[in-house]
Write a protein that holds these residues in place. Sequence first.
Motif, short mmCIF file in Angstrom:
data_model
loop_
_atom_site.label_atom_id
_atom_site.label_comp_id
_atom_site.label_asym_id
_atom_site.label_seq_id
_atom_site.Cartn_x
_atom_site.Cartn_y
_atom_site.Cartn_z
N PHE A 314 -56.79 31.67 86.55
CA PHE A 314 -57.52 31.16 87.73
C PHE A 314 -58.24 29.86 87.38
O PHE A 314 -58.56 29.59 86.23
CB PHE A 314 -58.52 32.20 88.23
CG PHE A 314 -57.87 33.42 88.83
CD1 PHE A 314 -57.42 33.41 90.14
CD2 PHE A 314 -57.71 34.57 88.07
CE1 PHE A 314 -56.83 34.54 90.69
CE2 PHE A 314 -57.12 35.70 88.62
CZ PHE A 314 -56.67 35.68 89.93
N LYS A 315 -58.51 29.06 88.41
CA LYS A 315 -59.17 27.77 88.20
C LYS A 315 -60.58 27.74 88.78
O LYS A 315 -61.48 27.13 88.20
CB LYS A 315 -58.35 26.64 88.84
CG LYS A 315 -56.91 26.56 88.33
CD LYS A 315 -56.84 26.24 86.86
CE LYS A 315 -55.38 26.12 86.38
NZ LYS A 315 -55.30 25.94 84.92
N LYS A 316 -60.76 28.35 89.95
CA LYS A 316 -62.05 28.30 90.63
C LYS A 316 -62.47 29.68 91.10
O LYS A 316 -61.63 30.57 91.30
CB LYS A 316 -62.00 27.34 91.82
CG LYS A 316 -61.84 25.87 91.43
CD LYS A 316 -62.07 24.97 92.64
CE LYS A 316 -61.98 23.50 92.23
NZ LYS A 316 -62.34 22.59 93.34
N VAL A 317 -63.79 29.84 91.28
CA VAL A 317 -64.33 31.10 91.78
C VAL A 317 -65.06 30.86 93.09
O VAL A 317 -65.58 29.76 93.34
CB VAL A 317 -65.27 31.77 90.76
CG1 VAL A 317 -64.56 32.05 89.46
CG2 VAL A 317 -66.51 30.90 90.52
N VAL A 344 -67.54 27.75 94.18
CA VAL A 344 -67.72 27.52 95.61
C VAL A 344 -68.57 28.64 96.19
O VAL A 344 -68.28 29.82 95.96
CB VAL A 344 -66.36 27.46 96.35
CG1 VAL A 344 -66.57 27.24 97.84
CG2 VAL A 344 -65.47 26.36 95.77
N GLY A 345 -69.63 28.28 96.90
CA GLY A 345 -70.49 29.27 97.54
C GLY A 345 -70.23 29.33 99.03
O GLY A 345 -70.00 28.31 99.67
N PHE A 420 -56.67 29.34 98.89
CA PHE A 420 -56.92 28.29 97.90
C PHE A 420 -56.75 28.74 96.44
O PHE A 420 -56.91 27.94 95.53
CB PHE A 420 -58.33 27.73 98.09
CG PHE A 420 -58.56 27.15 99.46
CD1 PHE A 420 -57.91 25.99 99.86
CD2 PHE A 420 -59.40 27.77 100.37
CE1 PHE A 420 -58.11 25.45 101.13
CE2 PHE A 420 -59.61 27.25 101.64
CZ PHE A 420 -58.96 26.08 102.02
N GLY A 421 -56.43 30.00 96.25
CA GLY A 421 -56.22 30.48 94.88
C GLY A 421 -57.51 30.75 94.13
O GLY A 421 -57.50 30.89 92.90
N TYR A 422 -58.64 30.84 94.85
CA TYR A 422 -59.91 31.19 94.20
C TYR A 422 -59.89 32.68 93.82
O TYR A 422 -59.17 33.47 94.42
CB TYR A 422 -61.10 30.98 95.14
CG TYR A 422 -61.27 29.60 95.72
CD1 TYR A 422 -60.77 28.46 95.08
CD2 TYR A 422 -61.96 29.42 96.91
CE1 TYR A 422 -60.95 27.20 95.62
CE2 TYR A 422 -62.16 28.17 97.46
CZ TYR A 422 -61.63 27.06 96.82
OH TYR A 422 -61.82 25.82 97.36
N ILE A 423 -60.73 33.04 92.88
CA ILE A 423 -60.97 34.46 92.63
C ILE A 423 -62.38 34.78 93.13
O ILE A 423 -63.33 34.04 92.87
CB ILE A 423 -60.80 34.84 91.14
CG1 ILE A 423 -60.99 36.36 90.96
CG2 ILE A 423 -61.72 34.05 90.23
CD1 ILE A 423 -60.59 36.86 89.58
#
Length: 573
Positions: A314-317, A344-345, A420-423
């Motif tokens: 993963f790249k972003k959370v 990202v909030g 977006f592929g966030y976790i």
Amino acid sequence: MYIRVTIAQLNSHLGNFDENLKKIYKAVDIAEKNKADFVIFPELFLTGYPPEDLILRTSFLKKNIKYLEKVISYSKNKNVVILLGYIDVEEDAYNSVSIIHHGKFLGKYRKQLLPNYSVFDEHRYFKPGKETVIIEYNSIKVGLNICEDIWSPIGPLHYQVLNGAQLILNASASPYYYGKRTLRKQYLSTKSYDYHCPIVYCNLIGGQDEVVFDGGSIVTTSKGDILYECKPFDEEIITIDIPIEENLRTNLQDPRRRYIELEKKDVKIIKISNIQPKRKKLKLSKITYNLNKENEIFKAITLGLKDYIKKNGFKKVVIGLSGGMDSSLVAAIATEAFGKENVVGILMPSMYSSEHSIKDAIALAENLGIKYHTLKITDIYYSFMSELKDIFKDHPEDITEENIQARIRGTLLMALSNKFGYIVLATGNKSEIATGYSTLYGDMVGGFSPIKDVYKTEVYKIAKWYNEYKGKEIIPHNVFIKPPSAELRPDQKDQDTLPPYEILDEILKLYIEKELSVEEISEKYDLNTVKYVAKLVDKNEYKRRQGVIGVKVTERSFGKDRRMPITNQYKEW
């Protein structure tokens, strides 16, 4: 007289043989440059630990041997003896350490004591070894063993020392929980003192699913002093000279060992003759690390989260920011782990969200420097209720309507994850998860739950430490002083349905971690309160079984540590 050992306290990536091999080569090269006699790696470093059911795949076992052969080939022009953790395969699988020198496989040590408690399940996968191994290195006897072998009162360490071992080398993968580092140092110091023998304890670092390995590798002297301690929660390759003549001197001055009866035990001697070039004794300052509790737990969670995200690609959370303490701390941990550009909030206010909570969430995001978005859920909620009104008619509002709000928020977070592929990071703490004060398919959704094993009172302490550590107010002051609330109905407070967290957390620790009975706990706390808490814990096992994994930081976490049946009729309340 001394033995020079390079400790490769490294982070292995389970199943990533190529990446692990690069680290092995690098450590071997450093050891060779420093003219070390031995380089020791953590337990099962070649494969990663714990491999669990991958061990049942013969293809995995064969690949492990193939990469071991690469290390053997690489050692042809190396003078250092390589001690590498791998899976030995014959008629069965063995947790082993290979002994490699000058392009030759000289032998191995097979782990004898296989742990089958807490997060361990080694009896499921390995056959225990039987031979106690001593390496006779230029007439110096060196005992080699693996992790649990050193923890037993009577075991391989005992027989190695009583058969003349002057130094013990131990390859470990010892999982972290708070208090383990202190226990480990005290225990190894005591063992060294009792046996008059220095110990090199090489421990794994890194996160593997819910388990974190803290490193903190230790070198002790024959008098039980700590000669060196590696950095906790960080990779380190260190070369150290370990005095050997102190063994004899200590034995002569304190002859207790003479009276210990040596039982018959198979001891295999592996002889290595190795001429080292001239070398000056290394000057290395004694180093030990003492972290306060909040710092230590924060580091453990940050490492566990970072490795879980990184190793799974993963790249972003993405995090739901409520303006409360739990989501604030999770956002801070994530920012430390990945950098502000990768966090990202999402603010998801409803008709019950207070103005100050929205302001606190925005202030937190701006203080951390993370990107944030606001998605209002009020209209979505009323749309749900419109569809349900005929079915729900004649039924008063209850927790159902509250849970719908949580599930809308969970759906929105998962939509962003998919798009977006966030976790998604869940933000529940151990107190909430223990008592079921969380919503299935709502605030429990996510790919990882960083503070899952942190009690609510500890969350506040860690958050306070974090602001002090940063030297400024990152988590807003108002988050600390307002009463905790899910804000799913007007004027809702956690303490409407739960005991004060100061009391709740202490009862939970006794019931979950110490396995005390309701009767025993009620000697200290109100009986009806204890019964109520125990009932909440027992009734919500079905929720926890469906919950997200998170970092283990207590002695007994939910998951592998605590395997309670969902369907059972045993009750204490």
